[in-house]
Design a protein around this motif. Structure first.
Motif, mmCIF file in Angstrom:
data_model
loop_
_atom_site.group_PDB
_atom_site.id
_atom_site.type_symbol
_atom_site.label_atom_id
_atom_site.label_comp_id
_atom_site.label_asym_id
_atom_site.label_seq_id
_atom_site.Cartn_x
_atom_site.Cartn_y
_atom_site.Cartn_z
ATOM 1 N N SER A 444 0.803 -1.231 0.000
ATOM 2 C CA SER A 444 0.000 0.000 0.000
ATOM 3 C C SER A 444 0.830 1.271 0.000
ATOM 4 N N ASN A 445 2.104 1.175 0.398
ATOM 5 C CA ASN A 445 2.934 2.370 0.474
ATOM 6 C C ASN A 445 4.050 2.306 -0.556
ATOM 7 N N PRO A 446 4.254 3.369 -1.327
ATOM 8 C CA PRO A 446 5.380 3.375 -2.267
ATOM 9 C C PRO A 446 6.690 3.648 -1.532
ATOM 10 N N GLY A 447 7.789 3.391 -2.207
ATOM 11 C CA GLY A 447 9.088 3.783 -1.671
ATOM 12 C C GLY A 447 9.580 2.885 -0.554
ATOM 13 N N PHE A 448 10.325 3.507 0.362
ATOM 14 C CA PHE A 448 11.045 2.753 1.395
ATOM 15 C C PHE A 448 10.092 2.037 2.354
ATOM 16 N N HIS A 449 8.985 2.673 2.705
ATOM 17 C CA HIS A 449 8.076 2.041 3.657
ATOM 18 C C HIS A 449 7.395 0.822 3.035
ATOM 19 N N GLY A 450 7.173 0.867 1.733
ATOM 20 C CA GLY A 450 6.610 -0.301 1.065
ATOM 21 C C GLY A 450 7.538 -1.501 1.153
ATOM 22 N N LEU A 451 8.838 -1.264 1.005
ATOM 23 C CA LEU A 451 9.807 -2.347 1.181
ATOM 24 C C LEU A 451 9.758 -2.876 2.606
ATOM 25 N N SER A 452 9.632 -1.958 3.573
ATOM 26 C CA SER A 452 9.569 -2.376 4.984
ATOM 27 C C SER A 452 8.348 -3.243 5.242
ATOM 28 N N GLN A 453 7.225 -2.945 4.578
ATOM 29 C CA GLN A 453 6.016 -3.747 4.779
ATOM 30 C C GLN A 453 6.244 -5.203 4.373
ATOM 31 N N ALA A 454 6.797 -5.403 3.183
ATOM 32 C CA ALA A 454 7.050 -6.769 2.718
ATOM 33 C C ALA A 454 8.121 -7.447 3.559
ATOM 34 N N LEU A 455 9.176 -6.710 3.895
ATOM 35 C CA LEU A 455 10.251 -7.259 4.719
ATOM 36 C C LEU A 455 9.730 -7.679 6.088
ATOM 37 N N TYR A 456 8.868 -6.851 6.677
ATOM 38 C CA TYR A 456 8.314 -7.144 8.001
ATOM 39 C C TYR A 456 7.463 -8.412 7.949
ATOM 40 N N GLU A 457 6.669 -8.565 6.884
ATOM 41 C CA GLU A 457 5.778 -9.727 6.785
ATOM 42 C C GLU A 457 6.563 -11.037 6.788
ATOM 43 N N PHE A 458 7.617 -11.111 6.009
ATOM 44 C CA PHE A 458 8.389 -12.356 5.945
ATOM 45 C C PHE A 458 9.304 -12.523 7.159
ATOM 46 N N THR A 459 9.775 -11.413 7.734
ATOM 47 C CA THR A 459 10.551 -11.514 8.978
ATOM 48 C C THR A 459 9.683 -12.052 10.098
ATOM 49 N N SER A 460 8.473 -11.517 10.206
ATOM 50 C CA SER A 460 7.532 -11.971 11.221
ATOM 51 C C SER A 460 7.183 -13.440 11.034
ATOM 52 N N SER A 461 7.075 -13.871 9.779
ATOM 53 C CA SER A 461 6.752 -15.277 9.491
ATOM 54 C C SER A 461 7.912 -16.191 9.833
ATOM 55 N N ALA A 462 9.131 -15.824 9.404
ATOM 56 C CA ALA A 462 10.297 -16.674 9.641
ATOM 57 C C ALA A 462 10.650 -16.758 11.119
ATOM 58 N N ALA A 463 10.417 -15.659 11.858
ATOM 59 C CA ALA A 463 10.730 -15.637 13.292
ATOM 60 C C ALA A 463 9.579 -16.140 14.141
ATOM 61 N N ASN A 464 8.478 -16.566 13.498
ATOM 62 C CA ASN A 464 7.292 -17.057 14.215
ATOM 63 C C ASN A 464 6.762 -16.040 15.207
ATOM 64 N N ASN A 465 6.668 -14.781 14.735
ATOM 65 C CA ASN A 465 6.132 -13.714 15.565
ATOM 66 C C ASN A 465 4.653 -13.474 15.270
ATOM 67 N N GLY A 466 4.327 -13.095 14.047
ATOM 68 C CA GLY A 466 2.931 -12.970 13.656
ATOM 69 C C GLY A 466 2.389 -11.572 13.593
ATOM 70 N N SER A 467 3.093 -10.578 14.160
ATOM 71 C CA SER A 467 2.636 -9.197 14.002
ATOM 72 C C SER A 467 2.934 -8.748 12.575
ATOM 73 N N GLY A 468 2.356 -7.631 12.159
ATOM 74 C CA GLY A 468 2.569 -7.207 10.782
ATOM 75 C C GLY A 468 2.423 -5.711 10.603
ATOM 76 N N PHE A 469 2.957 -5.208 9.499
ATOM 77 C CA PHE A 469 2.664 -3.855 9.039
ATOM 78 C C PHE A 469 1.361 -3.971 8.253
ATOM 79 N N GLU A 470 0.244 -3.663 8.911
ATOM 80 C CA GLU A 470 -1.047 -4.073 8.381
ATOM 81 C C GLU A 470 -1.548 -3.278 7.176
ATOM 82 N N GLY A 471 -0.735 -2.376 6.635
ATOM 83 C CA GLY A 471 -1.122 -1.754 5.384
ATOM 84 C C GLY A 471 -0.943 -2.676 4.206
ATOM 85 N N LEU A 472 -0.333 -3.834 4.441
ATOM 86 C CA LEU A 472 -0.061 -4.789 3.379
ATOM 87 C C LEU A 472 -1.329 -5.551 3.009
#
Length: 558
Positions: A444-472
């Motif tokens: 949902s966000n262009p630029g650097f924050h958009g990269l952070s959204q995708a990065l956060y989603e897979f980091t949260s998944s790999a680390a078994n955390n489950g929180s997210g940048f919910e604009g995704l």
């Protein structure tokens, strides 16, 4: 930030840390196979379960232990997947919620069995009461019990004892730790105003004459194990920002303490089980230091906020309340975000997508390192892995074969540890790059924050955390399948490889300690341990975070 806010944070964290030692010693007693007083209290409940399952207290090899963990968890994923797929025709569905779409059911079943609790659906409208209780709450007990069992087996191997039996360990964790505490806590949360009912949604008529449906359900029983078991999924879509799931400041305090309790207690469990309590205290102190520093950075960032330009064109900074729960304020919301990512719980009382770039970086860093307490069981295995890396590096510097608890760490163990280190960045960085290339429309966000959204989603998944940048926009087959695979591999691959390390070390003879042995129970080792965590983490993930939150922060600077 006021002095009162800082004092409240300090008291909350201090209480959690003071409870860690007695909790850790109790956990060590739980997994003691010798007859103890706990058998008198819980044996009557466990014996029928052992008889029904044909379970004997026979020690397993590391391969048998790992296979039992993997197969039992896989069978539970399949059973719960079927419940989600057929919930529309099953009972205890008063609001007639439809059955889950196949890829979403796949994602959700893996998510809760891996202790991730990533939710690509809204809790109150995505699952029936049957799915919440028989599916979700069931896995909220078995998932942390499986992880803690794996950690205990690893600790036993380090202490020179047999690994034990996975099924015995899992059942003991449920009957002697998770179930008693969660049962009591459920009544505590009910007393605070959290709903616990099987009645359908309440219907209210507003002053304007409109009709409003207010979701409710067996929330208190869900909430107690959600926090204590480091699960984190929400009964409601907004998780612990919902007043039915977090009704007051005291419930918010209790949730933070519960999230910290088990991960913070495991160093003391480890110290007692290996016969070196000082070493456990060193690991505990090291984890606390990293936590306090990261918490301070996040609090400073959220208190300062992002720079803004007023009507006169003057640029200044202001505290950030965007996305925060106004009942708790920025300070408690920030504390919650740091605790939930440091303990790999994933519960939220604020939307992490609205954190400042540095606040989001701290949340990401907690998950990438997965050693700042870490989740129940699996996180502590990660801590011990970094402890072995620290010993190995120290041995290289002095030209001596590294030893850990009297066992030599040689090429076989380091190869397994190296493979374990590699899998996490591969599971995070490769899918993030593919998502940015192939599915930019879901960001949902262009630029650097958009990269952070995708990065956060897979980091949260790999680390078994489950929180997210919910604009995704993650409720799609691509995100359901990709994060489901990442969650499964991120959970079981490191546990199995580190059990292999444990099996290798357990087969070795102990070597006597000499004057040249590098001690692992002093301040020097704690310093090397923290250095190893930060250096390895920085080298692995710095390029990615530099393109995401760090770049976003720099673009906002005056």
């Amino acid at each position: 930030m006021t002095t009162t806010s800082l004092l409240a944070i300090a008291v909350t964290v201090l209480i959690a840390l003071l409870l860690a030692r007695p909790a850790g010693l109790y956990i060590a007693e739980v997994f003691n196979y010798e007859r103890t007083g706990l058998d008198r209290w819980f044996g009557w409940l466990e014996k029928p379960v052992y008889a029904l399952g044909g379970i004997r207290k026979e020690n397993q090899s590391w391969k048998e232990y790992a296979l039992a963990l993997l197969l039992s968890n896989s069978v539970m994923i399949l059973l719960v997947y079927l419940i989600f797929r057929f919930q529309g025709v099953l009972p205890l569905n008063p609001t007639r919620i439809a059955s889950m779409e196949p890829t979403l059911a796949f994602n959700t079943a893996i998510s809760f069995m891996t202790n991730t609790n990533l939710q690509h659906y809204s809790g109150e409208s995505g699952l029936s009461y049957l799915s919440q209780m028989i599916g979700i709450i069931f896995m909220m007990f078995t998932a942390p019990a499986s992880a803690l069992a794996g950690a205990i087996a690893f600790i036993r191997a380090l202490s020179g004892k047999p690994l034990g039996n996975f099924f015995v360990d899992m059942i003991r964790c449920i009957t002697r730790i998770l179930l008693p505490v969660s049962f009591v806590l459920a009544f505590v949360f009910v007393a605070m105003g959290v709903p616990q009912t099987l009645e359908p949604a309440a219907v209210a008529h507003t002053l304007e004459g409109a009709t409003q449906e207010i979701a409710r359900g067996p929330v208190a029983s869900f909430l107690s194990i959600k926090e204590f078991g480091n699960n984190g999924g929400g009964f409601f879509g907004v998780n612990s920002a919902h007043p039915f799931e977090n009704p007051s400041g005291f419930s918010n305090f209790l949730q933070i303490v519960l999230m910290l309790l088990l991960p913070a207690s495991l160093p003391f469990t480890y110290g007692k089980m290996v016969g070196n309590r000082k070493q456990g205290r060193v690991l505990f102190a090291s984890m606390v230091m990293m936590f306090v520093v990261l918490l301070g950075i996040s609090l400073a960032s959220e208190n300062t906020g992002n720079p803004v330009i007023n009507a006169l064109g003057i640029q200044h900074a202001q505290g950030s309340m965007e996305g925060k729960e106004v009942r708790f304020g920025a300070a408690q919301s920030t504390l919650y975000s740091v605790v939930t990512t440091a303990t790999e719980t994933g519960a939220v009382n604020t939307m992490h997508d609205t954190l400042t770039p540095i606040g989001g970086l701290v949340a990401l860093g907690n998950m990438m390192l997965n050693t700042v307490f870490g989740g129940v069981g699996a996180g502590f295995i990660n801590v011990l892995m970094y402890a072995m890396i620290a010993v190995f590096l120290s041995g290289l510097m002095v030209g001596r074969t590294p030893e850990f608890l009297g066992k030599k760490i040689e090429g076989k163990e380091m190869k397994l540890i190296a493979v374990t280190l590699i899998i996490s960045p591969l599971l995070i960085l490769l899918p993030t790059a593919f998502a940015l290339y192939a599915h930019p429309d879901t960001i949902s966000n262009p630029g650097f924050h958009g990269l952070s959204q995708a990065l956060y989603e897979f980091t949260s998944s790999a680390a078994n955390n489950g929180s997210g940048f919910e604009g995704l926009g993650d409720a799609t087959p691509f995100w359901n399948i990709s994060t489901g695979i990442v969650m499964f591999l991120g959970r079981y691959f490191p546990v199995i490889t580190m059990l292999a390390v444990a099996g290798s070390l357990a087969a070795k003879k102990s070597v006597p300690e000499t004057a040249g042995t590098f001690r692992t129970d002093n301040i020097l080792f704690g310093t090397v341990f923290i250095g190893a965590v930060l250096i390895v983490g920085a080298l692995t993930f710095f390029p990615a975070v530099a393109l995401g939150p760090i770049a976003e922060y720099l673009t906002l600077k005056p």
